[in-house]
Design a protein around this motif. Structure first.
Motif, PDB file in Angstrom:
ATOM      1  N   VAL A   9      38.248 -32.364 -42.778  1.00  0.00           N
ATOM      2  CA  VAL A   9      39.257 -31.411 -43.241  1.00  0.00           C
ATOM      3  C   VAL A   9      39.225 -30.213 -42.316  1.00  0.00           C
ATOM      4  O   VAL A   9      38.217 -29.940 -41.656  1.00  0.00           O
ATOM      5  CB  VAL A   9      39.003 -30.981 -44.707  1.00  0.00           C
ATOM      6  CG1 VAL A   9      39.148 -32.151 -45.651  1.00  0.00           C
ATOM      7  CG2 VAL A   9      37.647 -30.329 -44.882  1.00  0.00           C
ATOM      8  N   SER A  26      41.528 -37.829 -51.809  1.00  0.00           N
ATOM      9  CA  SER A  26      42.747 -37.021 -51.972  1.00  0.00           C
ATOM     10  C   SER A  26      42.438 -35.703 -52.663  1.00  0.00           C
ATOM     11  O   SER A  26      43.026 -34.670 -52.327  1.00  0.00           O
ATOM     12  CB  SER A  26      43.828 -37.804 -52.721  1.00  0.00           C
ATOM     13  OG  SER A  26      43.421 -38.089 -54.035  1.00  0.00           O
ATOM     14  N   ASN A  27      41.491 -35.713 -53.614  1.00  0.00           N
ATOM     15  CA  ASN A  27      41.105 -34.464 -54.273  1.00  0.00           C
ATOM     16  C   ASN A  27      40.442 -33.508 -53.294  1.00  0.00           C
ATOM     17  O   ASN A  27      40.694 -32.301 -53.312  1.00  0.00           O
ATOM     18  CB  ASN A  27      40.155 -34.736 -55.445  1.00  0.00           C
ATOM     19  CG  ASN A  27      40.842 -35.372 -56.616  1.00  0.00           C
ATOM     20  OD1 ASN A  27      42.059 -35.273 -56.774  1.00  0.00           O
ATOM     21  ND2 ASN A  27      40.086 -36.049 -57.454  1.00  0.00           N
ATOM     22  N   VAL A  29      40.826 -33.434 -49.988  1.00  0.00           N
ATOM     23  CA  VAL A  29      41.838 -32.945 -49.048  1.00  0.00           C
ATOM     24  C   VAL A  29      42.685 -31.864 -49.707  1.00  0.00           C
ATOM     25  O   VAL A  29      42.977 -30.827 -49.101  1.00  0.00           O
ATOM     26  CB  VAL A  29      42.705 -34.109 -48.516  1.00  0.00           C
ATOM     27  CG1 VAL A  29      43.899 -33.598 -47.735  1.00  0.00           C
ATOM     28  CG2 VAL A  29      41.855 -35.039 -47.653  1.00  0.00           C
ATOM     29  N   SER A  30      43.060 -32.073 -50.960  1.00  0.00           N
ATOM     30  CA  SER A  30      43.845 -31.059 -51.687  1.00  0.00           C
ATOM     31  C   SER A  30      43.056 -29.772 -51.843  1.00  0.00           C
ATOM     32  O   SER A  30      43.594 -28.673 -51.667  1.00  0.00           O
ATOM     33  CB  SER A  30      44.245 -31.585 -53.071  1.00  0.00           C
ATOM     34  OG  SER A  30      45.117 -32.661 -52.955  1.00  0.00           O
ATOM     35  N   ALA A  31      41.774 -29.896 -52.188  1.00  0.00           N
ATOM     36  CA  ALA A  31      40.930 -28.713 -52.340  1.00  0.00           C
ATOM     37  C   ALA A  31      40.808 -27.961 -51.019  1.00  0.00           C
ATOM     38  O   ALA A  31      40.869 -26.728 -50.987  1.00  0.00           O
ATOM     39  CB  ALA A  31      39.544 -29.113 -52.860  1.00  0.00           C
ATOM     40  N   ARG A  33      42.945 -27.952 -48.514  1.00  0.00           N
ATOM     41  CA  ARG A  33      44.228 -27.296 -48.217  1.00  0.00           C
ATOM     42  C   ARG A  33      44.386 -26.025 -49.046  1.00  0.00           C
ATOM     43  O   ARG A  33      44.863 -24.996 -48.545  1.00  0.00           O
ATOM     44  CB  ARG A  33      45.388 -28.249 -48.516  1.00  0.00           C
ATOM     45  CG  ARG A  33      45.577 -29.287 -47.466  1.00  0.00           C
ATOM     46  CD  ARG A  33      46.815 -30.110 -47.735  1.00  0.00           C
ATOM     47  NE  ARG A  33      46.890 -31.230 -46.804  1.00  0.00           N
ATOM     48  CZ  ARG A  33      47.313 -32.425 -47.112  1.00  0.00           C
ATOM     49  NH1 ARG A  33      47.736 -32.697 -48.334  1.00  0.00           N
ATOM     50  NH2 ARG A  33      47.352 -33.377 -46.208  1.00  0.00           N
ATOM     51  N   TYR A  34      44.002 -26.105 -50.302  1.00  0.00           N
ATOM     52  CA  TYR A  34      44.104 -24.940 -51.183  1.00  0.00           C
ATOM     53  C   TYR A  34      43.205 -23.816 -50.663  1.00  0.00           C
ATOM     54  O   TYR A  34      43.629 -22.665 -50.545  1.00  0.00           O
ATOM     55  CB  TYR A  34      43.707 -25.341 -52.605  1.00  0.00           C
ATOM     56  CG  TYR A  34      43.870 -24.239 -53.616  1.00  0.00           C
ATOM     57  CD1 TYR A  34      45.124 -23.924 -54.119  1.00  0.00           C
ATOM     58  CD2 TYR A  34      42.768 -23.518 -54.060  1.00  0.00           C
ATOM     59  CE1 TYR A  34      45.282 -22.910 -55.049  1.00  0.00           C
ATOM     60  CE2 TYR A  34      42.923 -22.513 -54.997  1.00  0.00           C
ATOM     61  CZ  TYR A  34      44.171 -22.205 -55.484  1.00  0.00           C
ATOM     62  OH  TYR A  34      44.322 -21.203 -56.405  1.00  0.00           O
TER      63      TYR A  34
END
Length: 105
Positions: A9, A26-27, A29-31, A33-34
């Motif tokens: 990431v 996916s969780n 990657v989302s974290a 990005r956030y």
């Protein structure tokens, strides 16, 4: 775990490889990005200088938001959500500690 379970990431223009079960990719990657978004907001404000300080301020802001949501009965975080956040923070701590000890970053 093998390197196939590693997810790379990018947070504040730096790459981090984190070992993660496939079902959590996916969780994660989302974290990331956030977190990247929050850190960029703080950096662009110009009030905080230095990646470490920006990371701490982002962590404090995110934690504050999470705890504030827990206080509201209509938007209560589950125990598993808290565990996931703690797990992700532990992983970030390990990566940062590793980078400090190896002289990266």
């Amino acid at each position: 775990m093998s390197s196939s379970n590693s997810v790379t990431v990018q947070i504040l223009d730096k790459e981090y490889s984190i070992i993660c079960p496939p079902e959590e990719r996916s969780n994660l990657v989302s974290a990331a990005r956030y977190l990247d978004g929050k850190m960029r907001e703080i950096r662009s404000s110009g009030k905080v200088i230095g990646a470490d300080r920006i990371a701490v301020m982002a962590a404090l802001n995110i934690t504050h938001d999470l705890l504030h949501k827990e206080e509201r009965p209509d938007i209560q975080a589950s125990g598993s959500t808290r565990e996931q956040v703690r797990d992700l923070l532990d992983r970030v701590d390990l990566v940062l500690a590793d980078e400090q000890s190896t002289g990266k970053g």
